[in-house]
Design a protein around this motif. Structure first.
Motif, PDB file in Angstrom:
ATOM      1  N   LEU A  58       0.821  -0.913   0.063  1.00 25.06           N
ATOM      2  CA  LEU A  58      -0.070   0.010   0.038  1.00 25.06           C
ATOM      3  C   LEU A  58       0.732   1.216  -0.060  1.00 25.06           C
ATOM      4  O   LEU A  58       0.716   2.225  -0.994  1.00 25.06           O
ATOM      5  N   PHE A  74       0.691   3.989  -3.060  1.00 27.80           N
ATOM      6  CA  PHE A  74       0.135   5.324  -2.418  1.00 27.80           C
ATOM      7  C   PHE A  74       1.090   6.475  -2.171  1.00 27.80           C
ATOM      8  O   PHE A  74       1.077   7.524  -2.020  1.00 27.80           O
ATOM      9  N   ARG A  91       3.796   6.272  -0.079  1.00 23.60           N
ATOM     10  CA  ARG A  91       3.854   6.958   1.615  1.00 23.60           C
ATOM     11  C   ARG A  91       5.190   6.133   1.933  1.00 23.60           C
ATOM     12  O   ARG A  91       5.948   5.216   1.455  1.00 23.60           O
ATOM     13  N   GLN A 143      -8.238  -2.419   0.139  1.00 23.53           N
ATOM     14  CA  GLN A 143      -8.038  -0.825   0.152  1.00 23.53           C
ATOM     15  C   GLN A 143      -7.492  -0.292  -1.246  1.00 23.53           C
ATOM     16  O   GLN A 143      -7.832   0.779  -1.562  1.00 23.53           O
ATOM     17  N   ALA A 156     -10.599   0.558  -2.671  1.00 21.98           N
ATOM     18  CA  ALA A 156     -11.595   1.841  -2.060  1.00 21.98           C
ATOM     19  C   ALA A 156     -11.089   2.926  -2.394  1.00 21.98           C
ATOM     20  O   ALA A 156     -11.530   4.077  -2.113  1.00 21.98           O
ATOM     21  N   HIS A 157      -9.702   3.071  -3.022  1.00 22.02           N
ATOM     22  CA  HIS A 157      -9.067   4.309  -3.561  1.00 22.02           C
ATOM     23  C   HIS A 157      -9.328   4.598  -4.843  1.00 22.02           C
ATOM     24  O   HIS A 157      -9.095   3.984  -6.073  1.00 22.02           O
ATOM     25  N   PRO A 158      -9.663   6.120  -5.141  1.00 21.15           N
ATOM     26  CA  PRO A 158      -9.739   6.295  -6.514  1.00 21.15           C
ATOM     27  C   PRO A 158      -8.579   6.206  -7.653  1.00 21.15           C
ATOM     28  O   PRO A 158      -8.822   5.746  -8.565  1.00 21.15           O
ATOM     29  N   SER A 159      -7.429   6.555  -6.968  1.00 23.69           N
ATOM     30  CA  SER A 159      -6.315   6.354  -7.978  1.00 23.69           C
ATOM     31  C   SER A 159      -6.045   4.833  -8.240  1.00 23.69           C
ATOM     32  O   SER A 159      -5.349   4.619  -9.351  1.00 23.69           O
ATOM     33  N   THR A 160      -6.461   3.957  -7.529  1.00 22.95           N
ATOM     34  CA  THR A 160      -6.194   2.608  -7.790  1.00 22.95           C
ATOM     35  C   THR A 160      -7.298   1.700  -7.932  1.00 22.95           C
ATOM     36  O   THR A 160      -7.077   0.552  -7.952  1.00 22.95           O
ATOM     37  N   ARG A 161      -8.509   2.366  -8.053  1.00 20.19           N
ATOM     38  CA  ARG A 161      -9.686   1.504  -8.138  1.00 20.19           C
ATOM     39  C   ARG A 161      -9.603   0.483  -9.252  1.00 20.19           C
ATOM     40  O   ARG A 161     -10.106  -0.645  -9.041  1.00 20.19           O
ATOM     41  N   SER A 164     -12.948   8.064 -12.682  1.00 22.90           N
ATOM     42  CA  SER A 164     -14.102   7.281 -11.763  1.00 22.90           C
ATOM     43  C   SER A 164     -15.202   6.865 -12.680  1.00 22.90           C
ATOM     44  O   SER A 164     -15.361   7.196 -13.684  1.00 22.90           O
TER      45      SER A 164
END
Length: 150
Positions: free
Chosen positions: A43, A47, A49, A81, A84-89, A149
């Motif tokens: 993750l 993302f 991080r 997860q 759930a995230h728009p960038s990785t959906r 999206s």
């Protein structure tokens, strides 16, 4: 010509990582293979991080190969997860696991995996599976751009 997108392999078993590298090489898959060993690192990589903050503005991998049995955070939660995230959906995620449990199969599809592949036992079968994964997911398949999206 741009360099090929990476494949993210989320796998904690060094023998399986080595086998996957060799199988992709033998199968002619030329995309760079990035490896993380647990779900939290997967993750963070996706993302941008923590130790992977340098990746924040880098492209997502072309494909995620996700094991289910991982330290710190299991594959099912990682997949949940990601979806759930728009960038990785819409990021293509293939479950690549030794699990033959029906519950793992059902839960993986319930959380939105694109495919569920049981790791073949023999090396030659694994090479053929790697070749087919590479051809389909990296050459034939089209995915929406990150952040789109639906």
């Amino acid at each position: 010509m741009s360099s090929p997108q990476t494949i993210l392999l989320v796998e904690d078993n060094p023998d399986d990582v080595d086998l996957t590298r060799r199988a992709f090489q033998r199968a002619g898959v030329t995309h760079p293979l990035e490896v993380v060993e647990d779900g939290m690192d997967a993750l963070d990589y996706l993302f941008g991080r923590g130790v992977f903050s340098h990746r924040l503005h880098e492209p997502l991998p072309a494909l995620v190969l996700l094991d289910l049995k991982l330290p710190r955070l299991g594959g099912h939660e990682v997949l949940r997860q990601i979806r759930a995230h728009p960038s990785t959906r819409f990021l293509p995620v293939v479950i690549l696991t030794s699990s033959d449990e029906e519950q793992d199969l059902v839960e993986s599809y319930s959380h939105g995996c694109n495919s569920y592949v049981r790791k073949p036992v023999s090396y030659n079968e694994f090479v053929e599976a790697a070749r087919q994964l590479g051809v389909y997911w990296l050459e034939l398949n089209r995915s929406p751009e990150p952040g789109v999206s639906g």
